[in-house]
Design a protein around this motif. Structure first.
Motif, short mmCIF file in Angstrom:
data_model
loop_
_atom_site.label_atom_id
_atom_site.label_comp_id
_atom_site.label_asym_id
_atom_site.label_seq_id
_atom_site.Cartn_x
_atom_site.Cartn_y
_atom_site.Cartn_z
N VAL A 45 11.42 4.95 11.21
CA VAL A 45 11.40 5.88 12.18
C VAL A 45 10.34 5.47 13.40
N GLY A 46 10.59 5.79 14.52
CA GLY A 46 9.32 5.38 15.56
C GLY A 46 8.29 6.61 15.49
N VAL A 47 7.44 6.49 16.38
CA VAL A 47 6.14 7.30 16.42
C VAL A 47 6.34 8.28 17.65
N ASN A 48 6.03 9.43 17.70
CA ASN A 48 6.15 10.43 18.45
C ASN A 48 5.03 10.51 19.88
N TYR A 49 4.21 9.29 19.87
CA TYR A 49 3.38 9.01 20.96
C TYR A 49 3.77 7.74 21.76
N ALA A 50 4.87 7.21 21.25
CA ALA A 50 5.43 6.00 22.03
C ALA A 50 5.44 5.84 23.64
N ASP A 51 5.85 7.13 24.05
CA ASP A 51 6.03 7.23 25.63
C ASP A 51 4.65 7.35 26.30
N ARG A 52 3.78 8.11 25.83
CA ARG A 52 2.60 7.99 26.33
C ARG A 52 1.71 6.75 26.23
N LEU A 53 1.96 6.23 25.01
CA LEU A 53 1.22 4.66 24.75
C LEU A 53 1.81 3.77 25.87
N SER A 54 3.29 3.81 26.00
CA SER A 54 3.85 2.53 26.65
C SER A 54 3.23 2.80 28.19
N SER A 55 3.14 3.92 28.54
CA SER A 55 2.45 4.16 30.02
C SER A 55 1.02 3.44 30.08
N ASN A 56 0.31 3.78 29.22
CA ASN A 56 -1.08 3.14 29.35
C ASN A 56 -0.85 1.83 29.18
N LEU A 57 0.02 1.17 28.42
CA LEU A 57 -0.12 -0.37 28.29
C LEU A 57 0.13 -1.01 29.54
N PRO A 319 21.52 -7.09 20.59
CA PRO A 319 22.05 -7.64 19.58
C PRO A 319 21.57 -9.13 19.68
N GLY A 320 21.10 -9.88 18.78
CA GLY A 320 20.68 -11.29 18.80
C GLY A 320 19.36 -11.37 18.96
N ASP A 321 18.61 -10.42 19.55
CA ASP A 321 17.13 -10.58 19.63
C ASP A 321 16.67 -10.78 18.08
N PHE A 322 15.51 -12.02 18.01
CA PHE A 322 14.90 -12.07 16.73
C PHE A 322 13.40 -11.38 17.03
N ILE A 323 13.20 -10.49 16.18
CA ILE A 323 12.07 -9.50 16.58
C ILE A 323 11.17 -9.61 15.33
N GLU A 324 9.75 -9.46 15.65
CA GLU A 324 8.83 -9.42 14.67
C GLU A 324 8.08 -7.82 14.71
N TYR A 325 8.23 -7.14 13.58
CA TYR A 325 7.70 -5.71 13.97
C TYR A 325 6.87 -5.27 12.79
N ALA A 326 6.11 -4.41 13.14
CA ALA A 326 4.92 -3.80 12.18
C ALA A 326 5.33 -2.32 11.84
N VAL A 327 5.14 -2.09 10.67
CA VAL A 327 5.31 -0.67 10.00
C VAL A 327 4.21 0.00 9.33
N LYS A 328 3.99 1.21 9.28
CA LYS A 328 3.05 1.62 8.48
C LYS A 328 3.41 3.20 8.05
N ASP A 329 3.43 3.56 6.98
CA ASP A 329 3.70 4.81 6.17
C ASP A 329 5.01 5.26 6.91
N GLY A 330 5.97 4.44 6.84
CA GLY A 330 7.47 4.67 6.92
C GLY A 330 7.77 4.81 8.42
N GLU A 331 6.71 4.41 9.27
CA GLU A 331 7.08 4.48 10.76
C GLU A 331 6.78 3.10 11.27
N VAL A 332 7.63 2.74 12.41
CA VAL A 332 7.88 1.55 13.15
C VAL A 332 7.02 1.67 14.20
N VAL A 333 5.89 1.11 14.61
CA VAL A 333 5.09 1.49 15.68
C VAL A 333 4.97 0.23 16.83
N PHE A 334 5.72 -0.78 16.41
CA PHE A 334 5.66 -2.05 17.40
C PHE A 334 6.55 -3.03 17.18
N ALA A 335 7.34 -3.71 18.04
CA ALA A 335 8.17 -4.70 17.79
C ALA A 335 8.03 -5.61 18.82
#
Length: 852
Positions: A45-57, A319-335
């Motif tokens: 599952v995703g993280v609870n700070y994704a909205d805030r982080l995406s704005s900063n990035l 659908p059809g996207d090929f992705i590389e994604y990073a997970v830690k402690d059961g959470e997906v943080v980035f794709a």
């Protein structure tokens, strides 16, 4: 009519009720199916700070920057956090910020925060008088624990100051446990400003350059320039998935996405499930969730998506996207959506470089491809997950390449792990004998079908093992090889690829306490064999057993699955192997009588009878004997009758059965050690007089006169004549031919192929140096003093290792230290390292880390 209309209304009402019930059932069933699918497939599952982080990035100061993508990746992984909610790529990074980023990437962020929480209640931590900020205390503590920084750096460095490029490169290399490259090597010397590099950081900077972690600017490396946040992001981006405890990385194709909704007692939740299939066909789910508690409290869990260079959230995936994604402690943080123009390359594996993790493949078209291979490259041999270095140079492989990056390697073994199917111009099998015949060597190989085949090795035959060219004399009985020929008569081999064999981890003795299930045996009172002694390992545990493991009792093969039923409470001897990155039992022998343990020279061996005599103990060996030569699992016939051996026997009354035969290589057999007086130094060579040579574990009895050695390009030299030992460059040592201060001084030399690699210069001769082995238990006094536990001395008179285990406190200040093929410094030693040392009382003269 009224009765008819009323009946019709009842019929319609009944139909609507049934339709509604059917609809509810369909909805419930679809949700149950969805719930079942989620339960059966690993989900993140995703993280609870994704909205805030995406704005900063998305900040404008990084939009057109050259390091935009690395900054986004490091920001999305919460490794490098912004300043004033902006990435600030051109600002210099402080030392404590750099260490914090490295610790986060290592997966130790939580540990550092716990240390901070505990230390925050203490006085004097951080503040105006400290050399670091209060928030950095835990990260510096973890960094020191992990060997990223030294004690001297921790205490003496201004951590709030700018981090220098050479400092960050060295810290990153230490964090990755890279082997430091000592001396003035080619990696460093090509830069015009290499003279500005600190001697403490130079070996690690060399390793970082070799592994392409950091690069120069033209012909300059700029070691003392402050590192910017953009440069730090680029450095860490190159190694982001190389830490075992850091982020776990997956790659795969997005098959579909679908919404789900849940309502339960005041909580409503909706999520989007993304179905991913990886390169091996395994399924994973990624989830973005919206949850509303008590009708008003909203929580949104999502993950950053980098697609077409834009910072987005999960909604951007298709659908059809090929992705590389990073997970830690059961959470997906980035794709990250990567180029889907993948390809498969079929060809020959030309080389594997363990130092730089580089794979070179020659395709069927003749084109040569070179790829970097980190720990996330998925390797399979015969459909079984494997390690990349279990492959053999010359093997046929299929490489899966996506977006220009190596994602997978597939190989088949034919008959054995590590081999391709046999072809008409190849011979594959195990070496049975190597015999010299003038300028050629005749090699006899045991084939997988039980037959034998012979061929010749000539002066121009190339022999490769682990990307290293070897001499035919390096071939060992039992080595698995593929010999390649250019003609069908298979007379003289063009080249030979030597496979990595199963490595012996250790020999254990334990008591059977539980049944055999799931390829595991429950054991207790577990002891580890240690150079003729047994050391308590643990009270109890489970023993993983390999698929092809065998078990013996009184010399007879028995059913390994019946060990518990027939031998509960009995002691067993276990040969553990390390294969495909996992420790497993390869062979088990049930204890059948009183045990004797002895070591020393082989006094007599009769191969036809399976008889051996060592140290006044006689015994009979066979297929049940646990045999280890060096670090390889071998057959009893592979024992070298001219080398010392450790024996374990069981006295069965009428027969003394050999349970185990172990021949240990304490150091590289190509290394030679000499001691004597420096006689002459020239610009090209060194000669010594009245010298002895170390033969096995004892010095030669007679002193010989005048032996000459060439200098290696880079010689590691320690001058220990005065009270404070010092390092001497080769150029300065050669200049002594004019001053002759070193002439007639006593010296210890480390040589290879009659070339000097290491020199220790002493004021006086050491009359009776001791040879010891032990396990490093303590480092103190800036790592110059050590304590060895489980220490044993070698008796040259009896030609055996003493049985008594002792503790030694030793001075390492003047020691020549060797690990692998490199000279190292005292602070490169690690606790639990096994050491082979030549010492004068408590002063170590030469120390060698025993490789396992």
């Amino acid at each position: 009519m009224l009765i008819f209309e009323d009946t019709n209304r009842k019929t319609r009402r009944s139909f609507l009720i049934k339709a509604l019930a059917l609809f509810v059932v369909i909805v419930l069933l679809s949700n149950m199916i969805a719930f079942t699918a989620l339960a059966d497939v690993p989900s993140f599952v995703g993280v609870n700070y994704a909205d805030r982080l995406s704005s900063n990035l998305r900040a404008s100061d990084v939009k057109w920057h050259w390091a935009r993508v690395p900054m986004i990746r490091m920001g999305a992984l919460s490794v490098l956090k912004g300043r004033d909610k902006k990435p600030a790529p051109n600002a210099w990074v402080s030392r404590e910020e750099a260490i914090t980023a490295i610790v986060r990437l290592m997966g130790r962020d939580e540990d550092a925060q716990k240390i901070n929480a505990a230390s925050g209640r203490k006085s004097g931590i951080g503040g105006k008088r400290a050399n670091f900020s209060q928030w950095a205390y835990g990260y510096l503590e973890v960094a020191q624990q992990e060997g990223v920084i030294t004690k001297n750096e921790r205490q003496g460095m201004m951590w709030q100051g700018a981090a220098l490029r050479q400092e960050v490169a060295a810290w990153t290399a230490r964090a990755l446990k890279l082997t430091p490259l000592y001396g003035r090597n080619q990696e460093i010397s090509r830069f015009s400003d290499s003279n500005k590099i600190s001697s403490d950081y130079c070996p690690y900077l060399s390793a970082a350059i070799q592994h392409k972690i950091i690069s120069g600017d033209g012909n300059k490396i700029r070691p003392n320039d402050p590192m910017t946040r953009a440069e730090l992001a680029s450095v860490l981006d190159r190694v982001k998935y190389d830490f075992p405890s850091g982020y776990e990385v997956h790659q795969g194709k997005l098959l579909s996405s679908y919404p789900l909704k849940f309502v339960d007692e005041g909580t409503s939740s909706s999520c989007t499930v993304f179905e991913i299939e990886d390169l091996n066909g395994e399924r994973f789910n990624l989830k973005a969730e919206d949850t509303i508690l008590n009708g008003w409290e909203r929580t949104h869990r999502d993950f950053i998506v980098l697609k077409n260079g834009e910072v987005l959230l999960s909604y951007a995936l298709s659908p059809g996207d090929f992705i590389e994604y990073a997970v830690k402690d059961g959470e997906v943080v980035f794709a990250e959506v990567i180029n889907v123009s993948g390809m498969q390359i079929r060809g020959e594996l030309m080389s594997l470089d363990e130092q730089t993790n580089t794979v070179v493949i020659k395709g069927e078209s003749g084109r040569v491809y070179e790829y970097s291979a980190n720990q996330n490259v998925e390797v399979s041999i015969d459909g079984r997950p494997s390690n990349i270095f279990d492959l053999v140079e010359g093997q046929e492989v299929t490489a899966k390449v996506v977006g220009g990056m190596l994602r997978g390697l597939v190989a088949s073994s034919g008959s054995e792990p590590g081999y391709i199917a046999k072809e008409s111009l190849n011979i594959e099998g195990r070496v049975k004998s190597v015999e010299k015949d003038d300028d050629y060597y005749n090699i006899t190989v045991s084939l997988p079908n039980g037959r034998e085949e012979s061929f010749a090795v000539g002066p121009h035959t190339r022999i490769i093992k682990a990307n290293t060219t070897q001499d035919v004399r390096d071939l060992r009985i039992g080595d698995r090889i593929i010999a390649y020929f250019s003609v069908l008569d298979k007379g003289v081999a063009d080249r030979i690829a030597v496979a990595k064999t199963s490595t012996a981890k250790n020999i254990l003795k334990a008591r059977i306490s539980g049944g055999f299930s799931n390829s595991e045996l429950i054991i207790e009172d577990i002891n580890r064999f240690y150079y003729g002694s047994w050391i308590k390992e643990m009270a109890s545990g489970k023993l993983a057993v390999s698929d092809g493991a065998t078990a013996y009792y009184c010399g007879e093969l028995i059913d390994i699955k019946q060990l518990y039923q027939n031998h509960k409470g009995d002691y067993i001897y276990i040969l553990n192997k390390s294969d495909f990155g996992e420790n497993q039992a390869e062979k088990i022998v049930v204890k059948s009588g009183d045990e004797y343990s002895v070591n020393g020279e082989i006094e007599e061996i009769r191969w036809s009878e399976g008889f051996i005599e060592t140290g006044r103990v006689e015994g009979y060996f066979g297929q049940d004997t646990l045999t280890v030569v060096g670090r390889q699992i071998c057959d009893a016939a592979d024992i070298d009758d001219e080398e010392d051996v450790f024996l374990i026997t069981n006295d069965e009354g009428d027969t003394n059965r050999v349970v185990a035969m172990i021949q240990t290589e304490f150091y590289d057999s190509d290394l030679q050690f000499y001691r004597g007086y420096i006689d002459e130094i020239t610009n090209k060579e060194l000669s010594i007089d009245e010298y002895n040579r170390l033969e096995g574990n004892k010095w030669s009895k007679t002193r010989d006169s005048h032996k000459y050695f060439d200098f290696k390009d880079d010689v590691y030299i320690i001058d220990a004549i005065g009270k404070a030992p010092k390092h001497v460059s080769l150029d300065d040592f050669k200049k002594d031919r004019f001053e002759q201060e070193y002439y007639n001084k006593y010296t210890y030399l480390v040589t290879k192929n009659d070339k000097v690699e290491g020199i220790l210069i002493l004021k006086d001769e050491v009359e009776t140096p001791s040879i010891s082995i032990g396990e490093l238990a303590l480092l103190k006094d800036n790592d110059l003093q050590i304590v060895l536990n489980n220490a044993k001395d070698y008796s040259g008179f009896r030609r055996e290792w003493n049985n008594d285990l002792t503790s030694l406190e030793l001075d390492m200040s003047k020691a020549l230290l060797i690990k692998g093929d490199q000279f190292i410094k005292q602070n490169d030693l690690k606790l639990k390292d096994k050491l082979y040392i030549i010492r004068n009382n408590n002063e170590v003269l030469i120390g060698i880390v025993i490789e396992e």
